[in-house]
Write a protein that holds these residues in place. Structure first.
Motif, PDB file in Angstrom:
ATOM      1  N   ASN A  37       1.129  -1.113   0.069  1.00 40.18           N
ATOM      2  CA  ASN A  37       0.019  -0.050   0.312  1.00 40.18           C
ATOM      3  C   ASN A  37       0.902   1.554   0.283  1.00 40.18           C
ATOM      4  N   ALA A  38       0.784   2.251  -0.987  1.00 41.73           N
ATOM      5  CA  ALA A  38       1.376   3.426  -1.230  1.00 41.73           C
ATOM      6  C   ALA A  38       1.025   4.527  -1.351  1.00 41.73           C
ATOM      7  N   LEU A  39       1.054   5.943  -0.127  1.00 43.18           N
ATOM      8  CA  LEU A  39       0.738   6.869  -0.876  1.00 43.18           C
ATOM      9  C   LEU A  39       1.396   7.977  -1.200  1.00 43.18           C
ATOM     10  N   ILE A  40       1.305   8.834  -2.306  1.00 39.86           N
ATOM     11  CA  ILE A  40       2.162   9.622  -2.806  1.00 39.86           C
ATOM     12  C   ILE A  40       1.632  11.961  -2.947  1.00 39.86           C
ATOM     13  N   LEU A  41       3.295  11.793  -2.150  1.00 34.93           N
ATOM     14  CA  LEU A  41       2.594  13.098  -1.407  1.00 34.93           C
ATOM     15  C   LEU A  41       3.855  14.406  -2.335  1.00 34.93           C
ATOM     16  N   ASN A  42       3.226  15.416  -2.576  1.00 35.04           N
ATOM     17  CA  ASN A  42       4.290  16.201  -2.467  1.00 35.04           C
ATOM     18  C   ASN A  42       5.053  16.763  -1.016  1.00 35.04           C
ATOM     19  N   ALA A  43       6.077  17.030  -1.535  1.00 30.25           N
ATOM     20  CA  ALA A  43       7.377  17.212  -0.637  1.00 30.25           C
ATOM     21  C   ALA A  43       6.836  18.308   0.660  1.00 30.25           C
ATOM     22  N   ASP A  44       6.324  19.758  -0.404  1.00 25.09           N
ATOM     23  CA  ASP A  44       6.103  20.809   0.290  1.00 25.09           C
ATOM     24  C   ASP A  44       4.633  20.384   1.155  1.00 25.09           C
ATOM     25  N   THR A  45       4.279  19.517   1.111  1.00 30.56           N
ATOM     26  CA  THR A  45       2.784  19.064   2.360  1.00 30.56           C
ATOM     27  C   THR A  45       3.960  18.833   3.542  1.00 30.56           C
TER      28      THR A  45
END
Length: 826
Positions: free
Chosen positions: A620-628
């Motif tokens: 299971n994976a999530l993709i997030l922007n580093a700025d978040t």
């Protein structure tokens, strides 16, 4: 009393007279009960086997790992935490080990007398200290180590012939091991399994090709330092060690551990059993078996009822005269009914009893054997479930008795005088095909007879079509399950994750490692990101051990990950947004626009809005922007490099590309600043081994479906021959050759089998969808597909079983006595 004895005698005589039909009833109950009970008990048996093994070997409840050394004072501090029963230190290190081959001279008792010869073998091994109260290895051969220079070896890597072999640590290629170990040479004195490694996967490492080959257990005094790399905790024994209560307790204790570590300025990782990769994999694999346990036996129960109705109806018709005589002699309707109820009920009881115990004993063993190539850490335990036995027995026997009563009640209502007379034969009728004159004229005599007889006996026709179509549906479902599960690893590791290596780096050295990598592996592509295991929650539901990828280079990341759903490309998340994988979205009931709370190992909460859902099959994976992360946690540093080998290597054949990736991983592991190197091919291999159990599921389904079809066709053909014995004798007297007689009778089976197999295909498609909807695994998503070749195989296998029955029935036709059959009253 005399009446009761007479009924028992008549029942015993009926069993001998109609032994074939009695056997058919027994076998159909044997199959349906055994298949259902066996599948139903498989998951509990596997789960108990695993739980008991972990309890015996005292696997940790919480494992504390630290990037710094841990001291004895830390052990004492953690042991005083509320809910903790014991705390024990442990030390482990990865090392390249050289093993020289040995001659057969010498013995286990005197390993020094063995002499080495031949070419040395090299392994990347985890050398782990033996502990006294936790993580106890289970000895499979030899003895436990006594001296600091003795060790237990991984029984999957070494064999009993290796006992006495010398293992030497290559200190030049094992910098960490050189600083940890006081003893650099060990003698294997025993082989073992370990609760720390339940599956064949031994994990990744920064040495060698990035993959551990196995493990060694050595005494604590073989290590130099008084500092430790881990501390293992066990919970209070009064706390249940399974279920939600255990998970809640373990999570509370982990929070206390983390809080204490923060007060002591310790940088630690606290892991529970939920983070144990072997346990996660094991739970997922046994869930695949559990997902099919409730649905498949429905077909068997339906067909068992139909077989019973057909068999008992025909039996009552053949015994009309006997029933009339018994009624005329004063036997009551209940007493006569008892004969048939005893006949069918005894067959049902024996079929249930033998089927239940055979199914619950053998089917779990078959699946355990299928998984032994991946697990096999203990012998599977037998479980007797009184509720399951009672349920299957009550349903089976009650269902058969009810069908029997429905079959006999109409005949028993007729007056004795009418019953004593022979029944009127079924009159012939024109079938609808006869009205299609152009077609009917072109059919041969035998073909016309076949079609007329097929459509003349409606009950047998219906039973044949239902039974065989259900069997075809089961076979197609088995192949469909295989098609849906096998192949997802290729989609995951070749289509979605389009890179071969994940390298964990020290955040402060990411740039220098990247620069060094560009020189060491020219032509390879690199994408820096951060990777962490987090827990997520939304809509009052939660998941743990979810991978969180975040990067400040979206364009580069999208060239390494294919983020699509239903063929549509997903936009990389903006600050404050998150992309979630399919399984997380399903379990948390997420859709675009929903809010998701992410909790990291430092117990910081990150809130993000779901911007989209992307296809993902394994993990299971999530993709997030580093700025978040920068805005909400005030820190973000890349600690992971996604590495893709040069394009020339990627387009090569699988074997050569994997070799190239392993070679590249070995080069990367030697770069200063690299913590760990993980090959995706290793993850793929582990997943493929776990999913290989599906082949046993398919084999079981084909065998059980085939046995079911054989029983149905054999039983109905036997009834057909009994009904038409005078007709068969007549055509033989008229000069029909044996092959013509066979064709005259048995061609019906092949035509009906072919028709039923095609009827069963859409039924199999529906059943396949129902089965796949029940196979729910926490970190895997399966396809719902059936390949075209599976339809062809389902039809061929179904008709093959029908042909096998025809071969058996030819002997029955030859055994019909012509003279006696021609004397039959019509």
């Amino acid at each position: 009393m005399k009446t009761h004895r007479a009924i028992f005698k008549l029942t015993k005589r009926s069993i001998r007279t109609f032994s074939g039909r009695y056997l058919a009833l027994f076998l159909i109950l044997f199959l349906s009960t055994g298949f259902f009970a066996g599948l139903k008990i498989t998951k509990p048996a596997m789960q108990r086997t695993c739980d008991d093994y972990l309890s015996r070997q005292k696997l940790y409840d919480i494992r504390i790992l630290s990037s710094n050394f841990l001291l004895s004072s830390d052990v004492r501090a953690f042991s005083d935490i509320e809910g903790v029963a014991t705390a024990e230190d442990g030390t482990g290190t990865d090392a390249m080990v050289e093993a020289a081959s040995v001659q057969s001279a010498g013995s286990e008792a005197d390993p020094e007398s063995r002499t080495s010869s031949g070419t040395a073998q090299r392994y990347a091994l985890r050398i782990q200290s033996l502990q006294n109260t936790v993580n106890l290895p289970s000895l499979t051969a030899g003895r436990m180590p006594k001296a600091a220079s003795e060790c237990l070896a991984d029984r999957r890597l070494f064999s009993s012939s290796d006992i006495g072999k010398k293992l030497t640590v290559d200190t030049a290629k094992s910098d960490q091991a050189a600083g940890f170990l006081d003893t650099k040479s060990f003698t294997i004195v025993g082989l073992c399994d370990s609760p720390l490694w339940l599956s064949t996967s031994r994990g990744s490492t920064t040495i060698g090709a990035g993959k551990l080959d196995g493990f060694l257990f050595v005494p604590k005094r073989a290590f130099l330092s008084v500092a430790f790399t881990e501390i293992d905790l066990t919970l209070d024994p009064e706390i249940p060690h399974t279920g939600e209560a255990y998970e809640t307790s373990a999570e509370k204790v982990r929070d206390r551990v983390t809080s204490l570590a923060e007060n002591r300025s310790l940088h630690i990782y606290a892991l529970t059993r939920e983070d144990h990769s072997g346990l996660i994999s094991f739970e997922n694999d046994i869930s695949i078996v559990s997902g099919i346990a409730d649905l498949f036996p429905l077909f068997f129960a339906l067909i068992a009822m139909l077989v019973c109705v057909t068999t008992m109806t025909r039996m009552v018709e053949e015994e009309r005269t006997q029933i009339g005589t018994l009624k005329a002699l004063g036997f009551s309707t209940a007493e006569i009914s008892a004969k048939y109820l005893l006949y069918a009920g005894s067959a049902a009881f024996l079929g249930w009893a033998v089927g239940y115990f055979a199914g619950t004993l053998l089917i779990p063993k078959v699946f355990w054997l299928a998984l032994s190539s991946v697990y096999g850490f203990a012998r599977i335990e037998y479980i007797f479930s009184l509720p399951l036995a009672g349920l299957t027995g009550a349903v089976s026997i009650t269902g058969i008795l009810l069908c029997t009563w429905l079959s006999v009640r109409s005949e028993l209502s007729i007056r004795p005088a009418e019953l004593i007379r022979p029944g009127v034969s079924k009159s012939g009728k024109r079938i609808w095909l006869e009205h299609v004159t152009p077609l009917w004229k072109r059919l041969s005599f035998l073909h016309k007879i076949t079609l007329r007889n097929m459509l003349r006996y409606k009950q047998r026709l219906f039973m044949m079509l239902v039974g065989i179509s259900c069997c075809a549906a089961l076979v197609l479902t088995g192949f469909g399950v295989k098609d849906s599960l096998i192949g997802i690893t290729d989609l995951q590791y070749k289509t979605i994750q389009r890179y071969q290596i994940e390298a964990s780096v020290q955040p402060s050295k990411t740039e220098s490692v990247t620069a060094r990598l560009s020189r060491t592996a020219a032509g390879s592509s690199v994408c820096p990101c951060s990777l962490a295991r987090v827990s997520v929650k939304a809509h009052k539901s939660a998941m743990t051990a979810v991978k969180l990828y975040s990067t400040d280079q979206p364009k580069s990341f999208l060239s390494f990950w294919t983020l699509k759903t239903a063929g549509q490309v997903c936009r990389f998340p903006l600050p404050g947004e998150v992309l979630v994988c399919t399984r997380v979205a399903q379990k948390l009931s997420l859709s675009a626009g929903d809010s998701l709370i992410i909790k990291n190992t430092a117990h910081q909460e990150i809130t993000a809005t779901v911007s989209g859902i992307f296809d993902n099959y394994i993990d299971n994976a999530l993709i997030l922007n580093a700025d978040t992360l920068k805005k909400q946690t005030e820190e973000w540093k890349p600690d992971t490099l996604l590495i893709r080998a040069p394009d020339a290597q990627m387009t090569a054949k699988d074997a050569s590309s994997e070799t190239a990736a392993a070679s590249l991983a070995q080069q990367i592991a030697g770069i200063p600043g690299i913590r760990q190197v993980s090959l995706l091919s290793v993850s793929k291999e582990t997943a493929d081994k776990a999913l290989s159990c599906v082949y046993y599921i398919v084999l079981l389904l084909i065998l059980f479906s085939g046995a079911l079809e054989l029983i149905v066709i054999y039983n109905l053909t036997s009834i057909n021959l009994a009904e038409r014995s005078r007709e068969i004798a007549t055509v033989e007297v008229l000069g029909f050759y044996p092959k013509e007689t066979d064709s005259y009778i048995l061609r019906e089976n092949l035509i009906l089998s072919l028709a039923a197999s095609f009827i069963g295909l859409p039924l199999g498609m529906l059943f396949h969808r129902a089965v796949m909807s029940r196979i729910l695994v926490d970190n895997m998503v399966f396809l719902t597909r059936i390949r075209p070749v599976s339809y062809v195989l389902a039809v061929l296998i179904t008709n093959l079983f029908a042909y096998m029955v025809n071969l058996l029935m030819r002997k029955r036709i030859r055994a019909i006595p012509m003279a006696e059959s021609l004397k039959a009253v019509e």
